[in-house]
Design an enzyme around this catalytic site. Structure first.
Site, PDB file in Angstrom:
ATOM      1  CG  LEU A 103     -80.095  20.102 -87.561  1.00  0.00           C
ATOM      2  CD1 LEU A 103     -80.181  20.485 -89.038  1.00  0.00           C
ATOM      3  CD2 LEU A 103     -79.390  18.754 -87.417  1.00  0.00           C
ATOM      4  CG  ASP A 104     -74.390  21.024 -83.488  1.00  0.00           C
ATOM      5  OD1 ASP A 104     -73.853  21.542 -84.484  1.00  0.00           O
ATOM      6  OD2 ASP A 104     -74.197  19.839 -83.158  1.00  0.00           O
ATOM      7  CG  PHE A 105     -73.033  27.775 -84.270  1.00  0.00           C
ATOM      8  CD1 PHE A 105     -73.807  28.908 -84.474  1.00  0.00           C
ATOM      9  CD2 PHE A 105     -71.685  27.829 -84.610  1.00  0.00           C
ATOM     10  CE1 PHE A 105     -73.264  30.073 -85.007  1.00  0.00           C
ATOM     11  CE2 PHE A 105     -71.132  28.981 -85.148  1.00  0.00           C
ATOM     12  CZ  PHE A 105     -71.922  30.113 -85.340  1.00  0.00           C
ATOM     13  CB  SER A 107     -75.295  20.362 -87.399  1.00  0.00           C
ATOM     14  OG  SER A 107     -74.455  19.657 -86.508  1.00  0.00           O
ATOM     15  NE  ARG A 203     -71.925  18.568 -84.064  1.00  0.00           N
ATOM     16  CZ  ARG A 203     -71.101  18.883 -85.066  1.00  0.00           C
ATOM     17  NH1 ARG A 203     -69.840  18.502 -85.013  1.00  0.00           N
ATOM     18  NH2 ARG A 203     -71.536  19.585 -86.108  1.00  0.00           N
TER      19      ARG A 203
END
Length: 256
Positions: A103-105, A107, A203
C-alpha cells in the site's frame, strides 16, 4: 517437484534475505550434497543444502498476520529518508516478515504479512478479491462508470503513479463490484472490488479521468478483513483463515 533458484530457497527457509543468500553463495559458504557451489542453480528442496555445517530444512509451517497500515507509513524494511515504515509499528519479531503486495505512503488499511515469501508471492499474483474504499476529488461521470463496468486500456496511465515509476500504460480490467455514493462538498466516495494489484492501479484508474484520490483504504483481501482492528495494530490469522489459505495453496500446487 517444483524447482526454485538456490538464493530464493535459502531466503524462503532461513532468516537470510535473498541478497544475503547471494553473498553466502558468492563466498562459497553454501554446499549441495557435500559440494560447495558458487553459482545460482535451481534446487528442488530434496537435496542436502547446507550453509557451513548447518543443514537447511524446508519449512513445513508458516505464520500469517493482518496489519492495519496507517497513512504515512512505508511498506519497506528501511527508508533512506528516515520516514516511518510498517516495521516501526510491528514488534521486532516480525522484522523478517514480507508483505503481500504494498500500500503506498498515502494509503491505509489491510496488509497481509508472512514469514513464507513463496506464499506472499502466490497471494500477490492471485486473482483473490481486494476491497477498497476511496474518496476522490470531483464527480464520477458516466464515462467513468462505463470504464468501471467494462475496463479499458490507457496508453498514458501516469497520473496517480509514483513520480519514479517507469510504468506508463496500463490495462484496467472491469471492477468485480462497486458502489458510488452521492457527491458532497466536491468529493465522491466509492467502494471498489478488484482482483488485481497492479502498481497504484486505483489511483491511476481515477487519475486518468482527472479524479484525484485523496483517501484510499483497503478493507478486505479475500475473506480476510480488518474487522475491529485499529490503525497501527495487528493480529494473527484465525483458524478458518489458515484453513482457507491452505486450501488455496493446495489448489494452486504451491510449495512453501
Amino acid at each position: 517437484m517444483q524447482k526454485m533458484r538456490l538464493n530464493k530457497f535459502i531466503s524462503h527457509n532461513t532468516a537470510y534475505s535473498r541478497r544475503e543468500a547471494d553473498e553466502l553463495i558468492k563466498q562459497g559458504k553454501v554446499s549441495i550434497n557435500g559440494r560447495v557451489v558458487s553459482d545460482f542453480i535451481e534446487v528442488s528442496g530434496e537435496e542436502k543444502i547446507r550453509i557451513g555445517s548447518r543443514l537447511i530444512k524446508p519449512k513445513t509451517e508458516f505464520t500469517m498476520i493482518v496489519y492495519n497500515k496507517r497513512k504515512g507509513e512505508l511498506v519497506t524494511k528501511k527508508d533512506d529518508r528516515g520516514r516511518r515504515t510498517i516495521y516501526d509499528s510491528l514488534p521486532e519479531g516480525f522484522s523478517r516478515f514480507v508483505s503481500v503486495g504494498r500500500l503506498d505512503f498515502a494509503s491505509e488499511g489491510l496488509l497481509l504479512l508472512t514469514d513464507a515469501p513463496a506464499i506472499a508471492t502466490a497471494l500477490m499474483n492471485s486473482d483473490i478479491e481486494r476491497e477498497y474504499y476511496l474518496k476522490v476529488k470531483g464527480e464520477v461521470k458516466e464515462e467513468v462508470v462505463t470504464a468501471i463496468r467494462e475496463g479499458f486500456f490507457a496508453a498514458d496511465a501516469s497520473k496517480g503513479a509514483h513520480a519514479k515509476s517507469k510504468i506508463k500504460s496500463m490495462e484496467f480490467k472491469p471492477f468485480l463490484g462497486y458502489r458510488i455514493m452521492p457527491s458532497s462538498g466536491g468529493y465522491t466516495k466509492i467502494k471498489a472490488i478488484i482482483n488485481e494489484g497492479q502498481n497504484r492501479e486505483l489511483r491511476r484508474f481515477f487519475g486518468y479521468f482527472d479524479l484525484d484520490v485523496v483517501e484510499l483504504k483497503r478493507t478486505a483481501f479475500g475473506r480476510m478483513t480488518l474487522g475491529m482492528l485499529k490503525p497501527g495494530k495487528w493480529r494473527y490469522f484465525d483458524h478458518s483463515e489458515y484453513e482457507d489459505l491452505r486450501d488455496f495453496l493446495k489448489e494452486n500446487k504451491i510449495r512453501y
